[in-house]
Write an enzyme that holds these catalytic residues in place. Structure first.
Site, PDB file in Angstrom:
ATOM      1  N   GLY A  52       0.824  -1.221   0.000  1.00  0.00           N
ATOM      2  CA  GLY A  52       0.000   0.000   0.000  1.00  0.00           C
ATOM      3  C   GLY A  52       0.846   1.254   0.000  1.00  0.00           C
ATOM      4  N   ARG A 110       3.036  13.977  -7.348  1.00  0.00           N
ATOM      5  CA  ARG A 110       3.042  13.184  -8.577  1.00  0.00           C
ATOM      6  C   ARG A 110       1.631  13.160  -9.169  1.00  0.00           C
ATOM      7  NH1 ARG A 110       5.785   7.452  -7.024  1.00  0.00           N
ATOM      8  NH2 ARG A 110       3.843   7.085  -5.897  1.00  0.00           N
ATOM      9  N   ASP A 120       4.305  -4.445  -7.386  1.00  0.00           N
ATOM     10  CA  ASP A 120       3.624  -3.248  -6.882  1.00  0.00           C
ATOM     11  C   ASP A 120       4.150  -1.979  -7.566  1.00  0.00           C
ATOM     12  OD1 ASP A 120       5.821  -4.303  -5.139  1.00  0.00           O
ATOM     13  OD2 ASP A 120       5.740  -2.277  -4.335  1.00  0.00           O
ATOM     14  N   ASN A 121       5.222  -2.126  -8.329  1.00  0.00           N
ATOM     15  CA  ASN A 121       5.736  -0.974  -9.075  1.00  0.00           C
ATOM     16  C   ASN A 121       5.441  -1.089 -10.563  1.00  0.00           C
ATOM     17  OD1 ASN A 121       6.726   0.195  -6.754  1.00  0.00           O
ATOM     18  ND2 ASN A 121       8.781  -0.653  -6.989  1.00  0.00           N
TER      19      ASN A 121
HETATM   20  P1  AMP Z   1       8.990   1.134  -3.375  1.00  0.00           P
HETATM   21  O1  AMP Z   1       9.614  -0.153  -3.804  1.00  0.00           O
HETATM   22  O2  AMP Z   1       9.940   2.251  -3.080  1.00  0.00           O
HETATM   23  O3  AMP Z   1       7.976   1.578  -4.373  1.00  0.00           O
HETATM   24  O4  AMP Z   1       8.251   0.894  -1.970  1.00  0.00           O
HETATM   25  C1  AMP Z   1       7.784  -0.355  -1.541  1.00  0.00           C
HETATM   26  C2  AMP Z   1       6.781  -0.195  -0.422  1.00  0.00           C
HETATM   27  O5  AMP Z   1       7.387   0.397   0.722  1.00  0.00           O
HETATM   28  C3  AMP Z   1       5.584   0.672  -0.760  1.00  0.00           C
HETATM   29  O6  AMP Z   1       4.467   0.123  -0.134  1.00  0.00           O
HETATM   30  C4  AMP Z   1       5.960   1.999  -0.156  1.00  0.00           C
HETATM   31  O7  AMP Z   1       4.854   2.801   0.129  1.00  0.00           O
HETATM   32  C5  AMP Z   1       6.700   1.580   1.102  1.00  0.00           C
HETATM   33  N1  AMP Z   1       7.671   2.584   1.573  1.00  0.00           N
HETATM   34  C6  AMP Z   1       8.843   2.933   0.999  1.00  0.00           C
HETATM   35  N2  AMP Z   1       9.476   3.875   1.718  1.00  0.00           N
HETATM   36  C7  AMP Z   1       8.674   4.151   2.783  1.00  0.00           C
HETATM   37  C8  AMP Z   1       8.766   5.024   3.910  1.00  0.00           C
HETATM   38  N3  AMP Z   1       9.806   5.831   4.085  1.00  0.00           N
HETATM   39  N4  AMP Z   1       7.743   5.013   4.794  1.00  0.00           N
HETATM   40  C9  AMP Z   1       6.689   4.208   4.633  1.00  0.00           C
HETATM   41  N5  AMP Z   1       6.556   3.351   3.618  1.00  0.00           N
HETATM   42  C10 AMP Z   1       7.516   3.311   2.694  1.00  0.00           C
HETATM   43 MG    MG Z   2       6.405   1.464  -5.040  1.00  0.00          MG
END
Ligand code: AMP
Ligand code: MG
Length: 484
Positions: free
Chosen positions: A94, A175, A251-252
């Site tokens: 999420g 964004r 998820d990306n």
């Molecule tokens: P990402 O691979 O950077 O797109 O992030 C993977 C997951 O980790 C997603 O659910 C993001 O919302 C969460 N996430 C990444 N960095 C943070 C953060 N600093 N605080 C909370 N959630 C994070």
């Molecule tokens: Mg992500």
């Protein structure tokens, strides 16, 4: 409506996502940053949502990003999704640090870095200036390179300190996406066994992103087919321009087949098929050369998630097509255009393979090579001068000469077309790092410079010539940390 000059006073949002079941999202209050200030504003993105450039000078712009000003009709919420991270299923991810505000002119606005949400897990909900600048600039660069992507309206910095490897200034980037739904959103409802919600999500996505399928009796299957086709084109374009995403977790992956979630990405410096931009990706799952395979794997995860509403037999057939010709054809088309070839020939597949091999052996800068090739007039010299292995490149150019001779287009027309598809400028990590270092000292001028370069990748910009060449040796093919 689109022609009316708008200010923040008449910006109006709506929130169709909130019509879905409450499990799809969570209402979230942003936690404002301390002493926020504007770092950069992107008038091109503003124009997409009907905002006039004068918004830059409206103090409420900073408040809009900081969560202290909400346009009429907006509501803050974070979206729920799951996903496969490095091949492992995580049942709930999420928006851990992203807060949506609502939608206008077809764009869903989202602030990234606004504080903790229901989905933050161990994270702090923050984004640092460094990663916000990277996302902001690169999404704009990708758009101008002709690659489907999210966009970004503005960035704010602050006095809030965020703990990463060191203390860094907290920031928010706003964004914009025409859809924020990910493969992982479908996976969430597949793995929880909530198939009615899965179907509601598919209907939502069709309505938002594939409205021509709305009345189609076979719409879920066709939705899958379109996602597969768009993904094939997207990954082909990434490969062609030398973009390594770095974190291709499901998820990306966008359900619209656009580039989302810019993290430790990189544009290739010296061509290296095995290049890994993400420092935590020891095994190279998301290496540059792996991106086509990983996209296939990710699509198989989407097929599985959709299996309650589309039979696996049918989606598997489409996946087979992806591997057999949808992706390979899209890729060869991209490369053919980069090589300035207008009329397809059977031997092009082989020509591309040999080129990739030659580039790899030649350790030549990806961008510089294709830009130099765009002015190729039969004299091998200029290309041989930029490669390490002259014999390998010479042999490839011999083949290319033969192939060019089959084309009916004139040399000058070919050059003109190639100069419009092989960029002179891409945003390399060392350039972004220069802008970030200055920005952390309060000087945002280079962010503006790079925004300008991002908007003109194919133009000759004599004042920025230094960014058109080889990456400085000490900055070549480095890896980046994921902590952002
Ligand atoms: P990402 O691979 O950077 O797109 O992030 C993977 C997951 O980790 C997603 O659910 C993001 O919302 C969460 N996430 C990444 N960095 C943070 C953060 N600093 N605080 C909370 N959630 C994070
Ligand atoms: Mg992500």
């Amino acid at each position: 409506m689109y022609n009316i000059v708008m200010t923040l006073d008449n910006l109006e949002l709506h929130t169709p996502y909130l019509m879905l079941d409450g499990e799809f999202y969570d209402a979230t209050d942003p936690e404002p940053l301390k002493a926020p200030y504007l770092v950069s504003f992107n008038p091109d993105a503003a124009a997409l949502i009907g905002l006039d450039e004068s918004v830059r000078d409206d103090p409420r712009l900073v408040e809009l990003l900081n969560g202290t000003f909400m346009p009429r009709g907006g509501q803050t919420f974070s979206m729920c999704y799951a996903g496969h991270q490095f091949g492992n299923f995580v049942p709930r991810l999420g928006d851990g640090r992203a807060i949506n505000l609502g939608k206008t002119h077809g764009w869903n606005l989202q602030n990234k870095g606004s504080g903790e949400t229901l989905y933050s897990r161990m994270g702090d909900g923050r984004a640092v200036l460094r990663s916000s600048i990277r996302e902001y600039l690169m999404s704009e660069a990708m758009h101008h390179l002709g690659i489907p992507t999210t966009r970004a309206l503005a960035i704010i910095g602050s006095k809030t300190k965020v703990v990463r490897d060191r203390l860094e200034p907290g920031a928010v980037v706003m964004r914009m996406a025409t859809s924020w739904v990910r493969f992982g959103t479908f996976e969430y409802f597949y793995y929880t066994g909530e198939h009615a919600k899965l179907q509601a999500l598919a209907d939502y996505v069709i309505d938002e992103s594939y409205p021509h399928l709305n009345e189609d009796d076979d719409r879920y299957y066709k939705l899958f087919c379109e996602v597969v086709e768009r993904t094939a084109h997207l990954i082909a374009q990434w490969q062609g321009v030398g973009f390594n995403h770095g974190v291709m977790n499901t998820d990306n992956m966008s359900i619209e087949g656009v580039t989302i979630d810019y993290g430790p990405y990189a544009m290739l410096d010296d061509f290296d098929y095995g290049y890994i931009c993400n420092h935590t990706d020891q095994a190279g799952r998301y290496a540059y050369g792996q991106q086509p395979n990983v996209s296939y794997w990710n699509l198989t995860m989407l097929a599985r998630a959709l299996s309650p509403i589309v039979s696996l037999e049918r989606t598997q057939q489409k996946l087979d097509d992806y591997g057999a010709f949808l992706y390979p054809d899209a890729y060869v088309d991209v490369m053919r255009t980069k090589m300035g070839l207008l009329e397809p020939a059977d031997e092009d597949v082989e020509l591309v393979k040999e080129l990739v091999g030659a580039l790899h052996d030649c350790e030549v800068d990806h961008t510089l090579f294709f830009r130099t090739l765009s002015r190729y007039d039969g004299d091998h010299g200029k290309l041989l001068d930029i490669v390490v292995d002259r014999d390998v490149m010479d042999a490839w150019l011999e083949r290319y000469d033969v192939r060019l001779a089959q084309e009916s287009r004139s040399q000058s027309a070919r050059m003109e077309a190639m100069l419009k598809c092989n960029p002179k400028y891409v945003l390399k990590n060392y350039m972004l790092q220069e802008a970030i270092t200055l920005a952390e000292q309060g000087d945002h001028s280079m962010v503006e410079t790079l925004l300008r370069i991002a908007r003109h990748p194919f133009d000759e910009l004599p004042e920025f010539e230094r960014y058109a060449g080889d990456t400085p040796e000490e900055h070549k093919n480095r890896r980046l940390s994921c902590s952002s």
